[in-house]
Design a protein around this motif. Structure first.
Motif, PDB file in Angstrom:
ATOM      1  N   MET A 101       9.466 -63.144  -6.678  1.00  0.00           N
ATOM      2  CA  MET A 101       9.375 -64.154  -5.620  1.00  0.00           C
ATOM      3  C   MET A 101       8.128 -63.930  -4.769  1.00  0.00           C
ATOM      4  O   MET A 101       7.434 -64.887  -4.401  1.00  0.00           O
ATOM      5  CB  MET A 101      10.633 -64.123  -4.746  1.00  0.00           C
ATOM      6  CG  MET A 101      11.884 -64.651  -5.426  1.00  0.00           C
ATOM      7  SD  MET A 101      13.352 -64.524  -4.361  1.00  0.00           S
ATOM      8  CE  MET A 101      12.974 -65.741  -3.082  1.00  0.00           C
ATOM      9  N   GLN A 102       7.828 -62.680  -4.457  1.00  0.00           N
ATOM     10  CA  GLN A 102       6.619 -62.384  -3.692  1.00  0.00           C
ATOM     11  C   GLN A 102       5.372 -62.790  -4.467  1.00  0.00           C
ATOM     12  O   GLN A 102       4.454 -63.399  -3.911  1.00  0.00           O
ATOM     13  CB  GLN A 102       6.559 -60.883  -3.364  1.00  0.00           C
ATOM     14  CG  GLN A 102       7.473 -60.444  -2.240  1.00  0.00           C
ATOM     15  CD  GLN A 102       7.295 -58.982  -1.892  1.00  0.00           C
ATOM     16  OE1 GLN A 102       6.757 -58.199  -2.674  1.00  0.00           O
ATOM     17  NE2 GLN A 102       7.754 -58.589  -0.713  1.00  0.00           N
ATOM     18  N   GLU A 103       5.337 -62.447  -5.755  1.00  0.00           N
ATOM     19  CA  GLU A 103       4.160 -62.754  -6.578  1.00  0.00           C
ATOM     20  C   GLU A 103       3.916 -64.255  -6.660  1.00  0.00           C
ATOM     21  O   GLU A 103       2.774 -64.723  -6.603  1.00  0.00           O
ATOM     22  CB  GLU A 103       4.340 -62.169  -7.978  1.00  0.00           C
ATOM     23  CG  GLU A 103       4.316 -60.654  -8.018  1.00  0.00           C
ATOM     24  CD  GLU A 103       4.829 -60.080  -9.334  1.00  0.00           C
ATOM     25  OE1 GLU A 103       4.707 -58.862  -9.526  1.00  0.00           O
ATOM     26  OE2 GLU A 103       5.341 -60.863 -10.171  1.00  0.00           O
TER      27      GLU A 103
ATOM     28  N   ASP B 207      17.467 -68.127 -15.041  1.00  0.00           N
ATOM     29  CA  ASP B 207      18.576 -67.259 -15.431  1.00  0.00           C
ATOM     30  C   ASP B 207      19.822 -68.032 -15.814  1.00  0.00           C
ATOM     31  O   ASP B 207      20.871 -67.441 -16.082  1.00  0.00           O
ATOM     32  CB  ASP B 207      18.886 -66.200 -14.358  1.00  0.00           C
ATOM     33  CG  ASP B 207      17.767 -65.167 -14.248  1.00  0.00           C
ATOM     34  OD1 ASP B 207      17.313 -64.707 -15.301  1.00  0.00           O
ATOM     35  OD2 ASP B 207      17.347 -64.837 -13.130  1.00  0.00           O
ATOM     36  N   GLY B 208      19.705 -69.362 -15.853  1.00  0.00           N
ATOM     37  CA  GLY B 208      20.725 -70.209 -16.446  1.00  0.00           C
ATOM     38  C   GLY B 208      20.129 -70.934 -17.640  1.00  0.00           C
ATOM     39  O   GLY B 208      20.468 -72.082 -17.911  1.00  0.00           O
TER      40      GLY B 208
ATOM     41  N   LEU C 227       5.910 -72.053 -16.345  1.00  0.00           N
ATOM     42  CA  LEU C 227       6.856 -71.805 -15.252  1.00  0.00           C
ATOM     43  C   LEU C 227       8.061 -71.064 -15.825  1.00  0.00           C
ATOM     44  O   LEU C 227       9.168 -71.565 -15.880  1.00  0.00           O
ATOM     45  CB  LEU C 227       7.290 -73.120 -14.607  1.00  0.00           C
ATOM     46  CG  LEU C 227       7.878 -73.036 -13.191  1.00  0.00           C
ATOM     47  CD1 LEU C 227       6.947 -72.301 -12.240  1.00  0.00           C
ATOM     48  CD2 LEU C 227       8.179 -74.414 -12.643  1.00  0.00           C
ATOM     49  N   ARG C 228       7.792 -69.829 -16.248  1.00  0.00           N
ATOM     50  CA  ARG C 228       8.813 -69.042 -16.939  1.00  0.00           C
ATOM     51  C   ARG C 228       9.698 -68.245 -15.993  1.00  0.00           C
ATOM     52  O   ARG C 228      10.819 -67.883 -16.344  1.00  0.00           O
ATOM     53  CB  ARG C 228       8.156 -68.086 -17.930  1.00  0.00           C
ATOM     54  CG  ARG C 228       7.582 -68.772 -19.163  1.00  0.00           C
ATOM     55  CD  ARG C 228       7.344 -67.789 -20.270  1.00  0.00           C
ATOM     56  NE  ARG C 228       6.756 -68.385 -21.454  1.00  0.00           N
ATOM     57  CZ  ARG C 228       7.431 -68.994 -22.414  1.00  0.00           C
ATOM     58  NH1 ARG C 228       8.744 -69.099 -22.314  1.00  0.00           N
ATOM     59  NH2 ARG C 228       6.817 -69.492 -23.470  1.00  0.00           N
ATOM     60  N   ASN C 229       9.211 -67.910 -14.818  1.00  0.00           N
ATOM     61  CA  ASN C 229      10.000 -67.113 -13.872  1.00  0.00           C
ATOM     62  C   ASN C 229       9.471 -67.338 -12.467  1.00  0.00           C
ATOM     63  O   ASN C 229       8.513 -68.097 -12.266  1.00  0.00           O
ATOM     64  CB  ASN C 229       9.971 -65.625 -14.265  1.00  0.00           C
ATOM     65  CG  ASN C 229       8.580 -65.052 -14.290  1.00  0.00           C
ATOM     66  OD1 ASN C 229       7.839 -65.119 -13.308  1.00  0.00           O
ATOM     67  ND2 ASN C 229       8.187 -64.485 -15.428  1.00  0.00           N
TER      68      ASN C 229
ATOM     69  N   LEU D 161      14.878 -63.484 -14.371  1.00  0.00           N
ATOM     70  CA  LEU D 161      13.692 -64.280 -14.074  1.00  0.00           C
ATOM     71  C   LEU D 161      13.407 -64.376 -12.585  1.00  0.00           C
ATOM     72  O   LEU D 161      12.316 -64.786 -12.179  1.00  0.00           O
ATOM     73  CB  LEU D 161      13.843 -65.691 -14.650  1.00  0.00           C
ATOM     74  CG  LEU D 161      14.122 -65.778 -16.151  1.00  0.00           C
ATOM     75  CD1 LEU D 161      14.181 -67.236 -16.600  1.00  0.00           C
ATOM     76  CD2 LEU D 161      13.075 -65.016 -16.945  1.00  0.00           C
ATOM     77  N   VAL D 162      14.395 -64.026 -11.776  1.00  0.00           N
ATOM     78  CA  VAL D 162      14.217 -64.057 -10.321  1.00  0.00           C
ATOM     79  C   VAL D 162      14.580 -62.697  -9.750  1.00  0.00           C
ATOM     80  O   VAL D 162      15.689 -62.202  -9.951  1.00  0.00           O
ATOM     81  CB  VAL D 162      15.097 -65.145  -9.657  1.00  0.00           C
ATOM     82  CG1 VAL D 162      14.860 -65.167  -8.144  1.00  0.00           C
ATOM     83  CG2 VAL D 162      14.827 -66.517 -10.261  1.00  0.00           C
TER      84      VAL D 162
END
Length: 578
Positions: free
Chosen positions: A289-291, A530-531, A538-540, A283-284
Motif C-alpha cells: 500500500m505504501q509503495e 486476493d479475491g 494492476l496486479r497488487n 496482494l495487499v
C-alpha cells in the motif's frame, strides 16, 4: 497535465560507473546532456545496497536511467564466469539489481542502456549470454567513433511505449545504431517483451509487458543523439515525459485520499500472512500500500455461501461453526495485524480517522462484510457489526441466502426476501452502505425501491463490455446513478473479458464506459485483490499508482481522478452516516 507540473523539470536518477581504484562514481557527459536536452534534470546515483538509502533515492527522483559499463557478474544468476568475461563491478551489480526491483514496485519509469538492459533483464528473471563472439554473425563492437552507427536493428510494431515516436522519426522499421558489448540478454524473462533485434537475432530492445513504464536498448543512443536522432532522441523524450507523468501521479496521491473499496486479503490469514511486510502470499499488505501510495483498503470478511444442508464450518479454514463468530475472528485478526504494524497502519471507522491517518503517514484499513449470511437471520446483528465499525455489507455472495437472491442463485425469493427488506431498512437507519455486488438483477431493483439511501456496488463491471451475470447492465447503472450510488470497477479478469486475458487497458475501458453511462460522480475502484482480482498493470496494491498514470495519460483532470480514487465513495459514506 497542468502547467505546474510541466513547468518543472523531472528529476532523472542516473546510475554511475563506480571505480574501486579511486572510489569515484562517474557518468559521461553524453548521458546527462541527453537527459537535459529532453527536458529532465539529471542527478547521479552512487551505488549502495542499503535499502533505506535506495528507497530515499527513489523518493527523490521521477525516473531512472541505467547506464552502460562493466560486465555483470554471472554468479548473480547462477552461472560460472566464461573465460571471455570482461571486468565486473560488484558494487554496481548488487546495488542496481536491488534498485531496479524497488523501482519496479514503485512504478518508477526506467530506461536502460546496454549494461542497463542486461541489468533490468537479470533483475526480473531473464538470462544473460556472457559472450556472443562465437555465435554473432555481424560485428557488435566497433572501432569507429561512438557517434557512428555500425549496424542496424529491426524494431517490432508492438513496441508499447516509443513505437509512435520511432515510427515518426524513421522511414522504415530499421534503425541504425552503434554497439559496444559482448554480453547480451538471451531471454527477456517474464516481465519483458522483445521489441527490437539485430540482423543476427540478438535482443536489442525490450519493454515491459506489464504496462509499466520500462524500456531498454542494447545500443548506446546517448552517443547518437545528434548524428542519428531517430535512434536516440525518442527514448530520452519518452523517459522525461513518463517521469513528468509519474511525478504528477505521486503529487496527486500525496494530496488526496485514495481508496480501494474491496479486497479479500483476510481470507488468507490461515497462511500466517504478515501484513507489515511485503508478503508474497497476498496482494495487499501495508508495504505494498505504501509503495502504490494507496491510503485506504476496505478489507472485507468474506463468507462463502454453504450449499443447502451444508454446515458453514465446511467452507472455511478454521474450526468455527457460526458465521457471526467467524466475522469476529477475522476482524480480530485484522486489528491484531494493525496493532503489530509499528505505526504503518490504523483502523479507520470515520472520515476523520482517514484524514488523521493520512496526516500521520499511516495506511487506513476499513472493515466490510461480504455476504449477509453473517447476520444469522437476526436484525440485531447489523447494529452489532455497525459498532465494530463496518462500512458496508454485501447482501449475498455466490448463492441465495435468507436476505436475497444472488446473481448465481436459484431465484428463491424473486429478489429481496421479507427479511431482506427489513435488513435494508435497518442498514439505512444505522448508516451501513448496502452493497449489491453479487446480487441478482431482481434483488438489485428491489433494493433501488426499498432503500431510502444510495446503494453501492463495491466491485462490479459493465455487462455491455463483458456479458457476465456479475456485471451491471447499462440500465442498472443508470438506476444506480439516479439513486445517488456508486459503482466500483473491479480487476477480476473474468468480469473484464470473457476469456480472462484482461489487462489494465480493459479496466480503463470499463471505467470509461461507466463514466459515459453514469457520470464521473458515480464511479470508483474496488480491485477484489486476493479475491482473484489482479491483472497485468494492476496486479497488487503496489501498482495503484500505475492506474493513476494511465488516468493522467487519458486526460482526466486532478479533480476527476480524485473522485475516481475514492472521492465519490467517501462522499457517499459521509452522507450515509449519522
Amino acid at each position: 497535465m497542468g502547467g505546474t507540473f510541466l513547468s518543472m523539470r523531472p528529476i532523472i536518477g542516473v546510475t554511475g560507473n563506480f571505480s574501486a581504484a579511486d572510489g569515484l562514481t562517474t557518468i559521461t557527459k553524453a548521458y546527462y546532456r541527453c537527459v537535459e536536452c529532453a527536458g529532465g534534470a539529471p542527478v547521479i546515483l552512487p551505488p549502495t545496497t542499503d535499502e533505506t538509502i535506495l528507497k530515499a533515492q527513489l523518493d527523490s527522483v521521477d525516473g531512472l536511467l541505467f547506464t552502460g559499463g562493466a560486465d555483470l557478474n554471472p554468479l548473480l544468476w547462477g552461472e560460472e564466469p566464461s573465460p571471455k568475461l570482461g571486468n565486473i563491478n560488484a558494487e554496481r551489480d548488487r546495488a542496481e539489481l536491488i534498485l531496479a526491483k524497488l523501482a519496479y514496485n514503485r512504478n518508477v519509469p526506467m530506461f536502460g542502456i546496454c549494461r542497463g538492459l542486461q541489468t533490468l533483464v537479470a533483475a526480473f528473471g531473464g538470462k544473460i549470454q556472457q559472450d556472443i563472439s562465437e555465435t554473432q554473425k555481424i560485428k557488435h563492437s566497433q572501432d569507429a567513433v561512438r557517434s557512428e552507427p555500425t549496424h542496424s536493428v529491426s524494431y517490432r510494431g508492438e513496441m508499447v511505449s516509443v513505437a509512435a515516436t520511432v515510427s515518426e522519426a524513421s522511414a522504415s522499421d530499421k534503425l541504425l545504431v552503434n554497439s559496444f558489448h559482448h554480453q547480451v540478454a538471451s531471454e527477456p524473462g517474464p516481465c519483458f517483451t522483445v521489441t527490437a533485434t539485430s540482423p543476427d537475432g540478438f535482443i536489442e530492445a525490450v519493454e515491459s509487458n506489464e504496462h509499466k513504464p520500462i524500456v531498454a536498448v542494447q545500443w548506446h543512443p546517448e552517443n547518437l543523439y545528434d548524428s542519428v536522432p531517430e535512434s536516440s532522441q525518442p527514448f530520452f523524450k519518452w523517459l522525461v515525459e513518463e517521469a513528468c507523468i509519474y511525478r504528477h501521479a505521486k503529487q496527486l496521491h500525496d494530496s488526496i485520499l485514495t481508496l480501494d473499496s474491496h479486497c479479500d486479503t483476510p481470507m488468507f490469514f490461515h497462511l500466517g500472512v504478515n501484513l507489515s511486510q511485503r508478503d508474497p502470499n497476498v496482494l495487499v499488505d501495508f508495504q505494498k500500500m505504501q509503495e502504490g501510495k494507496l491510503d485506504v483498503s476496505n478489507m472485507v470478511c468474506y463468507l462463502p455461501q454453504p450449499n443447502e444442508g451444508e454446515p458453514f464450518s465446511k467452507k472455511i479454514h478454521f474450526p468455527i461453526e457460526s458465521p457471526k463468530q467467524y466475522v469476529d475472528f477475522i476482524f480480530d485478526g485484522i486489528e491484531k495485524q494493525v496493532a503489530e504494524s509499528n505505526g504503518m497502519a490504523a483502523i479507520a471507522k470515520t472520515i476523520s480517522d482517514l484524514k488523521e491517518n493520512k496526516r500521520q503517514g499511516k495506511r487506513s484499513i476499513m472493515l466490510g462484510i461480504e455476504n449477509g449470511l453473517a447476520l444469522e437471520g437476526d436484525l440485531k446483528n447489523i447494529e452489532y457489526f455497525a459498532n465494530k465499525g463496518i462500512t458496508y455489507i454485501t447482501l449475498c455472495h455466490n448463492g441465495d441466502n435468507d436476505i436475497c437472491d444472488s446473481c448465481r442463485g436459484k431465484q428463491t425469493f424473486g429478489g429481496l426476501s421479507d427479511f431482506g427488506k427489513q435488513v435494508v431498512k435497518e442498514m439505512n437507519r444505522l448508516g451501513i452502505l448496502v452493497d449489491l455486488s453479487h446480487a441478482g438483477e431482481t434483488t438489485f431493483y428491489d433494493c433501488i425501491r426499498e432503500s431510502e439511501k444510495p446503494i453501492v456496488c463495491s466491485h462490479s463491471n459493465c455487462r455491455a463490455l463483458c456479458d457476465h451475470a456479475r456485471n451491471l447492465t447499462d440500465d442498472q447503472m443508470r438506476a444506480l446513478a439516479a439513486k445517488g450510488g456508486v459503482m466500483q470497477i473491479t480487476m477480476y479478469p473474468g468480469f473484464l473479458q470473457k476469456d480472462e486475458n484482461a489487462t489494465i487497458l480493459d479496466a480503463l475501458k470499463h471505467l470509461k464506459h461507466a463514466i459515459e453511462i453514469m457520470g464521473i460522480d458515480h464511479v470508483g475502484i474496488g480491485t477484489d485483490f486476493d479475491g482473484d482480482g489482479g491483472i497485468p498493470g494492476l496486479r497488487n496494491a503496489s501498482e495503484m499508482l500505475n492506474l493513476t498514470r494511465f488516468l493522467i495519460k487519458e486526460g482526466y483532470t486532478d479533480e476527476e481522478i480524485q473522485k475516481i480514487w475514492g472521492g465519490n465513495w467517501l462522499n457517499l459514506l459521509s452522507s450515509n452516516t449519522h
